[in-house]
Design a protein around this motif. Sequence first.
Motif, PDB file in Angstrom:
ATOM      1  N   ARG A 141       0.549  -1.325   0.276  1.00 20.83           N
ATOM      2  CA  ARG A 141       0.093   0.487  -0.042  1.00 20.83           C
ATOM      3  C   ARG A 141       0.991   1.414  -0.646  1.00 20.83           C
ATOM      4  NH1 ARG A 141      -4.731   2.778  -1.692  1.00 20.83           N
ATOM      5  NH2 ARG A 141      -5.527   4.182  -0.025  1.00 20.83           N
ATOM      6  N   GLU A 142       2.380   1.013   1.008  1.00 14.05           N
ATOM      7  CA  GLU A 142       3.271   2.345   1.096  1.00 14.05           C
ATOM      8  C   GLU A 142       3.237   2.761  -0.739  1.00 14.05           C
ATOM      9  OE1 GLU A 142       6.526   4.892   0.856  1.00 14.05           O
ATOM     10  OE2 GLU A 142       6.574   2.698   0.352  1.00 14.05           O
ATOM     11  N   LEU A 143       3.979   1.786  -1.027  1.00 16.18           N
ATOM     12  CA  LEU A 143       5.003   1.749  -2.279  1.00 16.18           C
ATOM     13  C   LEU A 143       3.927   2.114  -3.591  1.00 16.18           C
ATOM     14  CD1 LEU A 143       7.430   0.333  -4.008  1.00 16.18           C
ATOM     15  CD2 LEU A 143       6.314  -1.496  -3.953  1.00 16.18           C
ATOM     16  N   GLN A 144       2.383   1.910  -3.351  1.00 12.40           N
ATOM     17  CA  GLN A 144       1.790   1.689  -4.819  1.00 12.40           C
ATOM     18  C   GLN A 144       1.170   3.295  -4.037  1.00 12.40           C
ATOM     19  OE1 GLN A 144      -2.707   2.933  -3.785  1.00 12.40           O
ATOM     20  NE2 GLN A 144      -2.060   3.739  -5.966  1.00 12.40           N
ATOM     21  N   GLN A 145       1.312   4.376  -2.591  1.00 13.89           N
ATOM     22  CA  GLN A 145       1.280   5.647  -2.967  1.00 13.89           C
ATOM     23  C   GLN A 145       1.725   6.392  -3.442  1.00 13.89           C
ATOM     24  OE1 GLN A 145      -0.233   5.033   1.182  1.00 13.89           O
ATOM     25  NE2 GLN A 145      -2.579   5.474   0.745  1.00 13.89           N
ATOM     26  N   ARG A 146       3.034   5.860  -3.086  1.00  8.68           N
ATOM     27  CA  ARG A 146       4.189   6.792  -3.139  1.00  8.68           C
ATOM     28  C   ARG A 146       4.316   6.778  -4.964  1.00  8.68           C
ATOM     29  NH1 ARG A 146       9.526   4.524  -3.106  1.00  8.68           N
ATOM     30  NH2 ARG A 146       8.841   2.677  -1.869  1.00  8.68           N
ATOM     31  N   LEU A 147       4.284   5.586  -5.227  1.00  8.04           N
ATOM     32  CA  LEU A 147       4.798   6.072  -7.120  1.00  8.04           C
ATOM     33  C   LEU A 147       3.203   6.218  -7.779  1.00  8.04           C
ATOM     34  CD1 LEU A 147       6.464   2.177  -6.794  1.00  8.04           C
ATOM     35  CD2 LEU A 147       7.206   4.764  -6.950  1.00  8.04           C
ATOM     36  N   GLY A 148       2.705   6.382  -6.890  1.00  7.21           N
ATOM     37  CA  GLY A 148       1.143   6.650  -7.753  1.00  7.21           C
ATOM     38  C   GLY A 148       0.776   5.545  -9.198  1.00  7.21           C
ATOM     39  N   VAL A 149       1.020   4.757  -8.566  1.00  6.76           N
ATOM     40  CA  VAL A 149       0.512   3.368  -9.872  1.00  6.76           C
ATOM     41  C   VAL A 149      -0.590   2.955  -9.930  1.00  6.76           C
ATOM     42  CG1 VAL A 149       1.611   1.427  -8.845  1.00  6.76           C
ATOM     43  CG2 VAL A 149       1.124   1.841 -11.527  1.00  6.76           C
ATOM     44  N   THR A 150      -1.483   2.253 -10.755  1.00  2.00           N
ATOM     45  CA  THR A 150      -2.810   1.750 -11.120  1.00  2.00           C
ATOM     46  C   THR A 150      -2.506   0.831 -10.177  1.00  2.00           C
ATOM     47  OG1 THR A 150      -3.730   3.342 -12.293  1.00  2.00           O
ATOM     48  CG2 THR A 150      -4.850   1.327 -12.386  1.00  2.00           C
ATOM     49  N   VAL A 151      -3.295   0.172  -9.173  1.00  2.00           N
ATOM     50  CA  VAL A 151      -2.949  -1.250  -8.833  1.00  2.00           C
ATOM     51  C   VAL A 151      -4.768  -1.860  -9.313  1.00  2.00           C
ATOM     52  CG1 VAL A 151      -2.237  -2.856  -7.267  1.00  2.00           C
ATOM     53  CG2 VAL A 151      -0.513  -0.839  -7.190  1.00  2.00           C
ATOM     54  N   VAL A 152      -4.664  -2.932  -9.228  1.00  2.00           N
ATOM     55  CA  VAL A 152      -5.201  -3.970  -9.306  1.00  2.00           C
ATOM     56  C   VAL A 152      -4.884  -5.247  -8.822  1.00  2.00           C
ATOM     57  CG1 VAL A 152      -6.981  -5.427 -10.651  1.00  2.00           C
ATOM     58  CG2 VAL A 152      -6.614  -3.409 -11.457  1.00  2.00           C
ATOM     59  N   TYR A 153      -5.690  -5.560  -7.450  1.00  2.00           N
ATOM     60  CA  TYR A 153      -5.238  -6.494  -6.531  1.00  2.00           C
ATOM     61  C   TYR A 153      -6.511  -7.085  -6.406  1.00  2.00           C
ATOM     62  CZ  TYR A 153      -2.372  -7.990  -2.094  1.00  2.00           C
ATOM     63  OH  TYR A 153      -2.004  -8.380  -0.761  1.00  2.00           O
ATOM     64  N   VAL A 154      -6.303  -9.027  -6.647  1.00  2.00           N
ATOM     65  CA  VAL A 154      -6.987 -10.223  -5.895  1.00  2.00           C
ATOM     66  C   VAL A 154      -6.492 -11.126  -5.258  1.00  2.00           C
ATOM     67  CG1 VAL A 154      -7.172 -11.951  -6.813  1.00  2.00           C
ATOM     68  CG2 VAL A 154      -7.644 -10.780  -7.964  1.00  2.00           C
ATOM     69  N   THR A 155      -7.571 -10.985  -4.341  1.00  2.00           N
ATOM     70  CA  THR A 155      -7.355 -11.816  -2.710  1.00  2.00           C
ATOM     71  C   THR A 155      -8.659 -11.980  -2.893  1.00  2.00           C
ATOM     72  OG1 THR A 155      -6.770 -11.780  -0.069  1.00  2.00           O
ATOM     73  CG2 THR A 155      -7.815  -9.761  -1.289  1.00  2.00           C
ATOM     74  N   HIS A 156      -8.980 -13.045  -1.484  1.00  2.00           N
ATOM     75  CA  HIS A 156     -10.251 -14.021  -1.240  1.00  2.00           C
ATOM     76  C   HIS A 156      -9.901 -13.555   0.794  1.00  2.00           C
ATOM     77  CE1 HIS A 156      -6.766 -16.743  -0.197  1.00  2.00           C
ATOM     78  NE2 HIS A 156      -8.023 -17.316   1.105  1.00  2.00           N
ATOM     79  N   ASP A 157      -8.962 -12.750   1.461  1.00  2.00           N
ATOM     80  CA  ASP A 157      -9.232 -12.480   2.235  1.00  2.00           C
ATOM     81  C   ASP A 157      -9.767 -10.998   2.744  1.00  2.00           C
ATOM     82  OD1 ASP A 157      -7.610 -11.422   4.946  1.00  2.00           O
ATOM     83  OD2 ASP A 157      -6.372 -12.754   4.927  1.00  2.00           O
ATOM     84  N   GLN A 158     -10.849 -10.878   3.631  1.00  2.00           N
ATOM     85  CA  GLN A 158     -11.405  -9.678   3.506  1.00  2.00           C
ATOM     86  C   GLN A 158     -10.768  -8.846   4.252  1.00  2.00           C
ATOM     87  OE1 GLN A 158     -12.864  -8.962   6.115  1.00  2.00           O
ATOM     88  NE2 GLN A 158     -12.463 -10.387   7.567  1.00  2.00           N
ATOM     89  N   ALA A 159      -9.430  -9.370   5.545  1.00  2.00           N
ATOM     90  CA  ALA A 159      -9.247  -8.204   5.977  1.00  2.00           C
ATOM     91  C   ALA A 159      -7.682  -7.358   5.379  1.00  2.00           C
ATOM     92  CB  ALA A 159      -8.708  -9.281   7.037  1.00  2.00           C
ATOM     93  N   GLU A 160      -7.586  -8.085   4.284  1.00  2.00           N
ATOM     94  CA  GLU A 160      -6.805  -7.781   3.125  1.00  2.00           C
ATOM     95  C   GLU A 160      -6.505  -6.717   2.816  1.00  2.00           C
ATOM     96  OE1 GLU A 160      -3.760  -9.514  -0.130  1.00  2.00           O
ATOM     97  OE2 GLU A 160      -3.743 -10.820   1.700  1.00  2.00           O
ATOM     98  N   ALA A 161      -8.236  -6.709   2.035  1.00  2.00           N
ATOM     99  CA  ALA A 161      -8.924  -6.088   1.066  1.00  2.00           C
ATOM    100  C   ALA A 161      -9.293  -5.418   2.110  1.00  2.00           C
ATOM    101  CB  ALA A 161     -10.030  -6.628   0.463  1.00  2.00           C
ATOM    102  N   LEU A 162      -9.465  -5.003   3.150  1.00  2.00           N
ATOM    103  CA  LEU A 162      -9.736  -3.538   4.027  1.00  2.00           C
ATOM    104  C   LEU A 162      -8.915  -2.774   4.180  1.00  2.00           C
ATOM    105  CD1 LEU A 162     -12.843  -5.575   6.542  1.00  2.00           C
ATOM    106  CD2 LEU A 162     -13.228  -3.134   5.001  1.00  2.00           C
ATOM    107  N   ALA A 163      -8.423  -3.634   3.993  1.00  2.00           N
ATOM    108  CA  ALA A 163      -6.607  -2.723   4.772  1.00  2.00           C
ATOM    109  C   ALA A 163      -5.885  -2.063   4.170  1.00  2.00           C
ATOM    110  CB  ALA A 163      -5.635  -3.642   5.428  1.00  2.00           C
TER     111      ALA A 163
END
Length: 358
Positions: free
Chosen positions: A181-203
């Motif tokens: 998350r920190e890397l995405q915000q610092r670089l400003g890149v668009t990220v599409v992220y797949v997970t089945h973990d709801q805590a991960e998604a919320l965070a």
Amino acid sequence: MSRAAAVRFERVWKRFGTGSVAVRDVSFTVPAGTLCTLLGPSGCGKTTTLRMIAGLDYPSEGRVLIGGRDVSTLPPAERDVSMVFQSYALFPHMTVLENVCYGLTVSRRPKREAEAAGRAALDSVGLAGFEARLPSELSGGQQQRVAVARALVLEPSVLLFDEPLSNLDARLRRKMREEIRELQQRLGVTVVYVTHDQAEALAISDKIIVMNQAVIAQEGSPRELYESPASAFVAGFVGEANRLPATLRRLDAADGEVQVGAAQLRLPHRGLPDGLAELALRPEAIAVLPAGDASAMLSGTVAKAAYLGGVVEYTVSTPVGEVFVVSPAAGRPWAPGETVGLRFGAHGAALLRGPALA
């Protein structure tokens, strides 16, 4: 980094064979420079959706657009995207730097230029000084960072992650999701992220798209999905939720009076008609009180209690059914068989739009 690009699906279908539909008439937009998570159970279509962004699968119908350009039939190399796989897929015989530079090497970038870009990418993920090591000499978290650096070095406009943390232990998963998350915000890149973990998604997410049975069940911000689930499926998948039978009486254009046994709540009615309804109630939105407390809304008997350090989980038998409660572990915990009162908070309670319980 390349300029971040928006991703848009327009009525996309993906069929395999004659009868299998993996993605059914899906439309959504991922704004440029945001992190969007595709969340759902196994087999819901989220990984197929990711693969259609990457160009590893092509839509049977509809359009996939990246940066406003229709890429539906373009091969992966022409899409300006990079993907981090669940397995990391590092070459065991190559050094860390050689792994990171591989994509630049095969595209015939000069060696000195490729190595400089590779070192910069490793530095961006905190692995400066690891260039000469082999993957077998790294921890799981370090291997994951190498895979991210290998994707970043290509300067994509969209970065894709396919369950990247599933091979890590719980503590390392938390650390790595914060780093992503920190890397995405610092670089400003668009990220599409797949997970089945709801805590991960919320965070980590700016936006979450919940998928179920090849369609989108709901999309929105983490707070919107958690506090205002559109269906029983979303309420149960994005966190824990008690589903309780209720009766709704609309009071005005926005709010209604919700009766749950002897308890009354004022909540947004979400356009539902008067009559039988179903209430989703988060376990942490319920306070456990001594029997006879004047502020209690329901009475019940503790059926189960589990001490988990910071919290105690209770199952309380009530006239409207069993209620699951997550309570701070302060003071004396309630024991099975004790009579208690329950008080519901409006925060963490929402009417569901699906069918009411019988």
